[in-house]
Motif scaffolding. Structure first.
Motif, PDB file in Angstrom:
ATOM      1  N   LEU A 139      41.105 -16.704  28.744  1.00 15.06           N
ATOM      2  CA  LEU A 139      42.185 -17.185  29.319  1.00 15.06           C
ATOM      3  C   LEU A 139      42.017 -18.462  30.373  1.00 15.06           C
ATOM      4  O   LEU A 139      42.737 -19.472  30.394  1.00 15.06           O
ATOM      5  N   ARG A 140      40.796 -18.403  30.765  1.00 16.90           N
ATOM      6  CA  ARG A 140      40.097 -19.683  31.521  1.00 16.90           C
ATOM      7  C   ARG A 140      40.326 -20.767  30.812  1.00 16.90           C
ATOM      8  O   ARG A 140      40.579 -21.795  31.167  1.00 16.90           O
ATOM      9  N   ARG A 141      39.650 -20.591  29.581  1.00 14.57           N
ATOM     10  CA  ARG A 141      39.872 -21.972  28.651  1.00 14.57           C
ATOM     11  C   ARG A 141      41.078 -22.390  28.265  1.00 14.57           C
ATOM     12  O   ARG A 141      41.242 -23.508  27.871  1.00 14.57           O
ATOM     13  N   VAL A 201      51.686 -20.072  23.168  1.00 16.72           N
ATOM     14  CA  VAL A 201      51.850 -21.402  23.634  1.00 16.72           C
ATOM     15  C   VAL A 201      50.705 -22.153  22.582  1.00 16.72           C
ATOM     16  O   VAL A 201      49.620 -21.717  22.514  1.00 16.72           O
ATOM     17  N   GLY A 202      51.499 -22.972  22.047  1.00 14.09           N
ATOM     18  CA  GLY A 202      50.700 -23.569  21.131  1.00 14.09           C
ATOM     19  C   GLY A 202      50.164 -22.893  19.975  1.00 14.09           C
ATOM     20  O   GLY A 202      49.014 -22.849  19.334  1.00 14.09           O
ATOM     21  N   GLY A 203      50.909 -21.451  19.719  1.00  9.84           N
ATOM     22  CA  GLY A 203      50.403 -20.530  18.677  1.00  9.84           C
ATOM     23  C   GLY A 203      49.575 -19.414  19.109  1.00  9.84           C
ATOM     24  O   GLY A 203      49.070 -18.312  18.469  1.00  9.84           O
ATOM     25  N   THR A 204      48.866 -19.733  20.352  1.00  5.19           N
ATOM     26  CA  THR A 204      48.018 -18.642  21.150  1.00  5.19           C
ATOM     27  C   THR A 204      48.669 -17.728  22.081  1.00  5.19           C
ATOM     28  O   THR A 204      49.491 -17.997  22.951  1.00  5.19           O
ATOM     29  N   ASP A 205      48.403 -16.361  21.793  1.00  2.97           N
ATOM     30  CA  ASP A 205      49.227 -15.318  22.576  1.00  2.97           C
ATOM     31  C   ASP A 205      48.317 -15.392  23.950  1.00  2.97           C
ATOM     32  O   ASP A 205      47.275 -14.515  23.833  1.00  2.97           O
ATOM     33  N   LEU A 206      48.634 -15.847  25.057  1.00  6.10           N
ATOM     34  CA  LEU A 206      47.971 -15.782  26.420  1.00  6.10           C
ATOM     35  C   LEU A 206      48.074 -14.284  26.867  1.00  6.10           C
ATOM     36  O   LEU A 206      47.322 -13.976  27.549  1.00  6.10           O
ATOM     37  N   THR A 210      54.277 -13.785  34.852  1.00  9.55           N
ATOM     38  CA  THR A 210      53.783 -13.081  33.640  1.00  9.55           C
ATOM     39  C   THR A 210      53.273 -14.000  32.378  1.00  9.55           C
ATOM     40  O   THR A 210      52.143 -14.016  31.996  1.00  9.55           O
ATOM     41  N   ALA A 211      54.208 -14.947  32.300  1.00 10.84           N
ATOM     42  CA  ALA A 211      54.006 -15.999  31.380  1.00 10.84           C
ATOM     43  C   ALA A 211      52.809 -16.718  31.447  1.00 10.84           C
ATOM     44  O   ALA A 211      51.970 -17.073  30.677  1.00 10.84           O
ATOM     45  N   VAL A 212      52.244 -16.932  32.912  1.00  8.29           N
ATOM     46  CA  VAL A 212      51.183 -17.709  33.090  1.00  8.29           C
ATOM     47  C   VAL A 212      50.167 -16.785  33.460  1.00  8.29           C
ATOM     48  O   VAL A 212      48.918 -17.454  33.762  1.00  8.29           O
ATOM     49  N   ARG A 213      50.018 -15.615  33.428  1.00  8.27           N
ATOM     50  CA  ARG A 213      49.385 -14.519  33.443  1.00  8.27           C
ATOM     51  C   ARG A 213      48.653 -14.413  34.840  1.00  8.27           C
ATOM     52  O   ARG A 213      47.549 -14.170  35.168  1.00  8.27           O
ATOM     53  N   LEU A 214      49.540 -15.115  35.819  1.00  9.85           N
ATOM     54  CA  LEU A 214      49.375 -14.462  37.410  1.00  9.85           C
ATOM     55  C   LEU A 214      49.578 -12.909  37.549  1.00  9.85           C
ATOM     56  O   LEU A 214      49.094 -12.292  38.544  1.00  9.85           O
ATOM     57  N   VAL A 215      50.380 -12.475  36.619  1.00  5.31           N
ATOM     58  CA  VAL A 215      50.729 -10.977  36.558  1.00  5.31           C
ATOM     59  C   VAL A 215      50.505 -10.652  34.892  1.00  5.31           C
ATOM     60  O   VAL A 215      50.969 -11.290  34.181  1.00  5.31           O
ATOM     61  N   THR A 216      49.907  -9.522  35.051  1.00  4.35           N
ATOM     62  CA  THR A 216      49.495  -9.011  33.615  1.00  4.35           C
ATOM     63  C   THR A 216      50.615  -8.374  32.979  1.00  4.35           C
ATOM     64  O   THR A 216      51.094  -7.204  33.647  1.00  4.35           O
ATOM     65  N   PRO A 217      51.036  -8.641  31.854  1.00  6.58           N
ATOM     66  CA  PRO A 217      52.208  -8.110  31.162  1.00  6.58           C
ATOM     67  C   PRO A 217      51.619  -6.507  30.819  1.00  6.58           C
ATOM     68  O   PRO A 217      50.555  -6.345  30.615  1.00  6.58           O
ATOM     69  N   ASP A 218      52.725  -5.941  30.613  1.00 11.64           N
ATOM     70  CA  ASP A 218      52.700  -4.353  29.881  1.00 11.64           C
ATOM     71  C   ASP A 218      53.114  -4.371  28.385  1.00 11.64           C
ATOM     72  O   ASP A 218      52.614  -3.330  27.714  1.00 11.64           O
TER      73      ASP A 218
END
Length: 539
Positions: A356-358, A343-348, A329-337
């Motif tokens: 997300l791709r960028r 990461v670096g201040g950006t909310d993935l 979920t942290a790496v967005r292979l699974v979408t959180p609910d």
């Protein structure tokens, strides 16, 4: 005490073009009634091939060249196929490392146990069901009436392994061969399976040939040990003698590679976060069809934690605790609910697919099975350069970086022109690490990245991760079920249970003064560990 199995001078030939002429060469062993013989060695040592020969399960092109194996007055290596089939299940039985591949996914558990009776023409239909229920109870599975109707995918890994053991015990065999049956299991489930095998040995008087690469397991259950290397036996003896006074250099190296109870000295951690997880939630829903209520599983239940820049944070727990789901979920292979992944201040968690791709390069993942995550048709160079080139890195620059990374992970630049199948498991894991580093991430999430590796290869990969942490100030979320491994590499440890974070602290706090009973249970379940003897490296 009577001898159940005697193997004399067994030699097994490999097909032409293999890396050596014999899978097994001149191997002799004996197992007494009620005795557990552990066969220890790394991948390729010939231990599983020995077991497969005894069961008549050698792959095509692999043949017995010499030797004999005497069981119940017969040489099982020379029996006609019909007699081998009659022997399997009735007098000899085998349990495998991965029960999901050994069980039929389309048959209910009860049908698969009953099939053993049917294959040997034993009992009526009603008797088969009754005996199947008895076996399910004997191996400690909950709610036998429910389990007998369940399909393999509806059981946990430990439950599937217990079902496999029930099938193996169906006709009360005199010899049980267990091929790495606990390697993929978490420590508490592993401890339960080992205790079950000990109890069943005691109850049924079976001889057990237990194949493993884990000397912690040997310390728990073995009466006798043989150590194999490249098809040959290099050491044999009573378990206590081999563990306490090994005679062969190879045995000593295997023992030295085991993660010890010595805790590394504490490091001063940065106050800059590489990863901040805030109130993360993930719920899986199943069912909802006709007459089936929706079932919710809170895989990640309001979890918050931080990984500092340059820190290795271990995430531990049993299967089903939610640790891998949290990583994915942290790496967005699974979408959180719900919740945030900063990461670096950006909310993935809040990014669109395009955004997300960028940002995808900021967090990279290293998986448990690197072979499954590498394209078998692509050379390693392509595996390491596709990501950077997609991000706009010039091809020549990406290739130069790939060669540099292969040197860093200890493979050499010439590895770039080879294919995944040309590497060992440990080498493929190094490639997986190099591929993650090629994206120049702020954080690596390693999901059970060393759990399937031999102890010596595992030690090499852990050494590599330590070097990278120091050299590159790498931040790692290290997901594992093996607390011994976590103790060697991690600065802090977070413990998960049923989707919740139940304890977090430094390695010293978790191992020397755990606050939660669940953490104490995890520590107690580690095979061969004696936490009363824990030492701390001097500062």
């Amino acid at each position: 005490m009577s001898t159940t199995l005697t193997v004399e001078h067994l030699t097994i030939g490999l097909p032409e073009g293999a890396d050596r002429p014999f899978a097994v060469e001149d191997v002799s062993l004996a197992i007494e009634k009620g005795e557990i013989l552990c066969v220890v060695g790394e991948s390729g040592s010939g231990k599983s091939m020995t077991a497969n020969a005894l069961m008549g399960l050698l792959p095509p092109g692999v043949t017995v060249k010499a030797g004999r194996a005497m069981f119940e007055g017969r040489d099982v290596l020379r029996l006609p196929e019909a007699e081998k089939q009659a022997l399997r299940g009735a007098s000899t039985a085998m349990i495998f490392q991965e029960p999901m591949t050994a069980l039929n996914p389309l048959m209910r558990i009860g049908e698969q146990i009953s099939e053993v009776f049917a294959a040997h023409d034993r009992f009526t239909q009603a008797e088969r069901r009754a005996r199947s229920l008895d076996l399910i109870r004997e191996v400690g599975l909950p709610d036998p009436e429910k389990i007998i109707r369940a399909y393999p995918f509806q059981l946990s890994g430990g439950q599937r392994q217990r079902a496999m053991i029930a099938m193996a015990l169906a006709l009360e065999p005199k010899l049980l061969i267990a091929d790495e049956p606990t390697t993929a299991l978490d420590v508490t489930t592993q401890a339960q399976i080992l205790k079950l095998i000990l109890d069943l040995r005691e109850k049924h008087g079976m001889a057990v040939m237990f194949i493993t690469h884990d000397f912690g397991v040997v310390a728990e259950i073995a009466d006798q040990v043989i150590v194999m290397r490249e098809g040959k036996v290099v050491e044999r003896g009573k378990a206590v003698d081999v563990l306490e006074n090994p005679q062969h250099d190879y045995t000593r190296r295997l023992l030295d590679a085991i993660p010890t109870g010595k805790l590394p000295k504490a490091r001063v951690l940065s106050e800059v976060p590489a990863l901040e997880i805030k109130n993360l939630r993930k719920v899986f829903r199943t069912g909802g069809g006709l007459f089936k209520p929706v079932r919710e599983v809170r895989a990640v239940d309001d979890v918050s934690l931080t990984v500092a820049s340059g820190e290795v944070l271990g995430l531990v727990g049993e299967s089903g605790s939610g640790k891998s789901t949290l990583g994915r979920t942290a790496v967005r292979l699974v979408t959180p609910d719900g919740g945030q992944v900063l990461v670096g201040g950006t909310d993935l968690a809040a990014l669109s697919e395009e955004e997300l791709r960028r940002q995808r390069n900021k967090v990279q993942m290293v998986f448990q099975d690197p072979y499954a995550s590498l394209n078998p048709r692509q050379r390693i160079m392509r595996a390491l350069t596709d990501g950077p080139i997609t991000r706009g890195v010039p091809k020549a620059q990406a290739q130069a970086k790939a060669r540099e990374l292969l040197e860093i992970v200890g493979l050499g630049a010439d590895a770039a022109q080879r294919y995944p199948h040309e590497f060992s498991g440990g080498q493929r894991q190094r490639i997986g690490i190099a591929r993650a580093l090629a994206m120049e991430p702020d954080l690596i999430i390693a999901d059970e990245a060393v759990s399937a590796l031999d102890v010596s290869i595992q030690a090499q990969v852990l050494d590599l991760l330590r070097e990278l942490r120091e050299k590159l100030s790498l931040s790692i979320l290290f997901i594992t079920h093996d607390l011994r491994v976590a103790a060697q590499l991690c600065d802090r440890i977070a413990v998960m249970q049923k989707g919740k974070l139940v304890e977090i602290g430094t390695v010293h706090e978790i191992f020397l003064a755990p606050k939660q009973e669940y953490t104490r249970q995890l520590l107690a379940a580690v095979p061969g560990a004696d936490w009363d003897q824990v030492q701390v490296e001097p500062a």
